[in-house]
Scaffold this active site. Sequence first.
Site, PDB file in Angstrom:
ATOM      1  CD  GLU A 292      -1.442  -2.387   2.417  1.00 31.00           C
ATOM      2  OE1 GLU A 292      -2.292  -2.699   3.116  1.00 31.00           O
ATOM      3  OE2 GLU A 292      -0.430  -2.515   1.842  1.00 31.00           O
TER       4      GLU A 292
ATOM      5  CB  SER B   1       8.486 -39.355   9.949  1.00 33.91           C
ATOM      6  OG  SER B   1       9.338 -38.138   9.029  1.00 33.91           O
TER       7      SER B   1
END
Length: 341
Positions: A53, A293
């Site tokens: 912005e 895993s």
Amino acid sequence: MKFKEIFMKRAIQLAKNGLGMTSPNPMVGCVIERNGFIISEGWHYKKGINHAEVNAINRVQDKDLFLDSTLYVTLEPCVHFGRTSPCVDLIIKNNIPRVVIGIKDPCDKVRGLGVQKLKEIGIEVIENVLKNQCRILNKRFFTFHEKNRPYIILKWAQSHDGFIDSNNKKESFISGIYAKQLNHKWRSEEDSILVGRKTVLNDNPKLNVREWFGSNPIRIFLDKELRISTSSFILDGSQKTIIFTEKKNKTQKNTEYIQISFDKKIINHILNFLYKRNILSLIVEGGKETLESFIKENIWDECRIFICEKTLKNGLKAPKIGGNLFQKINIGNDKLCIKIF
């Protein structure tokens, strides 16, 4: 496509320019429109400097143009002081009457407070324009703040007949040169990359982006007893490296040793540490045990699998994974399958 969506789509496009540069901040794009024309635009280039912005607003020299303009931004404007001042305050200061927001910020310091402050001052706020696209844009940022862990990408290459490694060590590379280059591009987009001890021993990887442009990820590997040779590339000190071990903590030459317990919750131990370090994303590149895993614990967000034309006939079988097929594309002679959890 609706009028508002056209400008938000452009803001999303701009935000993507910050991929790999803004973490731990989100990628944000901003467009300022007046009478159907874009009068300014900007994006967040990298952490520590102006937000989207600010960049868009500062480019407009004639501030009177703001009086009947609309500001489009992919993520709710910040309302807190950090390395930069609040974007909400700058919007208010410049008398921008309308703000269109893609999605609210999930961070505790913002989370609706930016929208609230804009509305309280009398600014018209339109929310949730291309909300899903804006969320996907910042999937790493949302996962980090909603699940308190990094966004996790599992990645491997497998042969046409389903092996990730051959008994014949001469077959060192399965995928083609374009897949390798794309893999290095991916590394430049993420905060960190993890491999297990066997991968370091067998492949001696560098885990950098030498085939692409951009920043190297933080290298992470597991070495319970600190048995990796000091001559390994991963210990060369060329980029930030974290080693999880059961030995004592120490730091040397850009390399940090972190002592954790190698128990059934080892993945959670690692992810908790990375979360506390503001590491938003993690690529898990192997080996098989390490990948499985994460799969076993259902702790992953995205999986990228190269299915290559080469046939190995024997060797180490590729992991099995569920999830939903998101995309399937050709990368040279290889096929890339992307799954999401």
